[in-house]
Motif scaffolding. Sequence first.
Motif, PDB file in Angstrom:
ATOM      1  N   HIS A 109       7.821  -0.805  63.534  1.00  0.00           N
ATOM      2  CA  HIS A 109       7.086  -1.157  64.756  1.00  0.00           C
ATOM      3  C   HIS A 109       6.253  -0.099  65.222  1.00  0.00           C
ATOM      4  N   HIS A 141       4.740  -3.224  55.547  1.00  0.00           N
ATOM      5  CA  HIS A 141       4.032  -4.258  55.843  1.00  0.00           C
ATOM      6  C   HIS A 141       3.031  -4.638  54.354  1.00  0.00           C
ATOM      7  N   SER A 199       2.232 -11.511  61.050  1.00  0.00           N
ATOM      8  CA  SER A 199       1.030 -10.376  61.373  1.00  0.00           C
ATOM      9  C   SER A 199       1.010 -10.085  62.687  1.00  0.00           C
ATOM     10  N   SER A 200       0.066  -9.519  63.180  1.00  0.00           N
ATOM     11  CA  SER A 200       0.045  -9.031  64.706  1.00  0.00           C
ATOM     12  C   SER A 200      -1.501  -9.256  65.162  1.00  0.00           C
ATOM     13  N   SER A 201      -1.475  -9.360  66.377  1.00  0.00           N
ATOM     14  CA  SER A 201      -2.930  -9.465  66.991  1.00  0.00           C
ATOM     15  C   SER A 201      -3.429  -8.070  67.139  1.00  0.00           C
ATOM     16  N   HIS A 202      -2.604  -7.196  66.846  1.00  0.00           N
ATOM     17  CA  HIS A 202      -3.266  -5.664  66.698  1.00  0.00           C
ATOM     18  C   HIS A 202      -4.351  -5.673  65.638  1.00  0.00           C
ATOM     19  N   SER A 218      -1.426  -1.425  62.559  1.00  0.00           N
ATOM     20  CA  SER A 218      -2.581  -2.459  62.460  1.00  0.00           C
ATOM     21  C   SER A 218      -3.054  -2.644  61.454  1.00  0.00           C
ATOM     22  N   LYS A 240      -0.648  -4.028  58.613  1.00  0.00           N
ATOM     23  CA  LYS A 240      -0.550  -5.231  58.865  1.00  0.00           C
ATOM     24  C   LYS A 240      -1.814  -6.168  58.386  1.00  0.00           C
ATOM     25  N   TYR A 261       0.856 -12.790  68.905  1.00  0.00           N
ATOM     26  CA  TYR A 261       0.721 -12.168  70.102  1.00  0.00           C
ATOM     27  C   TYR A 261       1.866 -11.640  70.640  1.00  0.00           C
ATOM     28  N   ASN A 262       1.884 -11.198  71.920  1.00  0.00           N
ATOM     29  CA  ASN A 262       3.195 -10.534  72.400  1.00  0.00           C
ATOM     30  C   ASN A 262       4.022 -11.630  72.752  1.00  0.00           C
TER      31      ASN A 262
END
Length: 306
Positions: A63, A84, A108-111, A134, A137, A161-162
């Motif tokens: 992270h 990842h 996955s991530s909003s980043h 990111s 990811k 998202y968070n």
Amino acid sequence: MRRACIIGNSGQDGTLLSKLLSLQEYKVDGTKSNDLDILDPKKVIEYLNDINPNEVYYLAAYHHSSASLPQNTTELFHKSMDIHFHAPVNFLDAIIKSNRPIKFFYASSSHIFGSSGDAMHTENTPYAPLSEYSISKTAGMRACQHFRANKNVFASTAILYNHESPLRKHSFISKKIASTVAKIYTSKLGLLEIADLDAEVDWGDARDYVEAMHQILQLDKADDFIVSTGKLHSVRDFVEAAFNYVGLNYLDFVVTKKNDGFRESIRRLGDFSKLKNETGWQPSIDFKTMVENMVQHEINLINQNS
């Protein structure tokens, strides 16, 4: 009995997902970083053959917010890509070799979107990753899409998202706020240092988000989905809600202080309409309740240890 394995089961999401699946009468197998060498393709194949799961949830993450991350960019890229991208590819390939209808979920991530500016992200928003985290990811998502389109693997992804809970690590601002407010409330002493009260975040409750993960794998067709609230709240909103919960005025305890490593927050806002249309999912726990639950948990911990 359905069987699921959670790769990265000791973190916030893994813990909450394990609890959810157990309540739904799954047999849940979890792996931590020391349990399985996920970078060894043979070990991954052996693991899936032994467990024989119906569903695999890949939640492992190196992270970006961890204070222990290396400062060397090359090392950070290598470690991020290992966790990842390379490891998920090992699982996707192992699913093919198992010749079983195993469903695969990738967190996955909003980043991956970089900055949204004033726009709300959808699944069609172009990827614009800005960091090692990111970028890796994004690579993991692309791998899932490739195996889905070209290898007929059921590989779904969630662009998360968070999302917060009392299980967050202390490196996250949500945990920092909740724990500091609890300490101030119980001792009547202390201050809360915040770098940017005006930063805005699409914040949701992690319990809702693991429910979304499960619902995504219950669909007949694999796809990519945004999991968000579609609402922005500022850090000031979070701080004010936390102090209001304990009957204190945040203005009496908050100090704005930007340290040497301060970076401007990037605003990201997600549209979860596709997920809602396909599964009926929508957030059930509001922002205020999420914040209050986190503060109360920290107060309980202090009282238990006093």
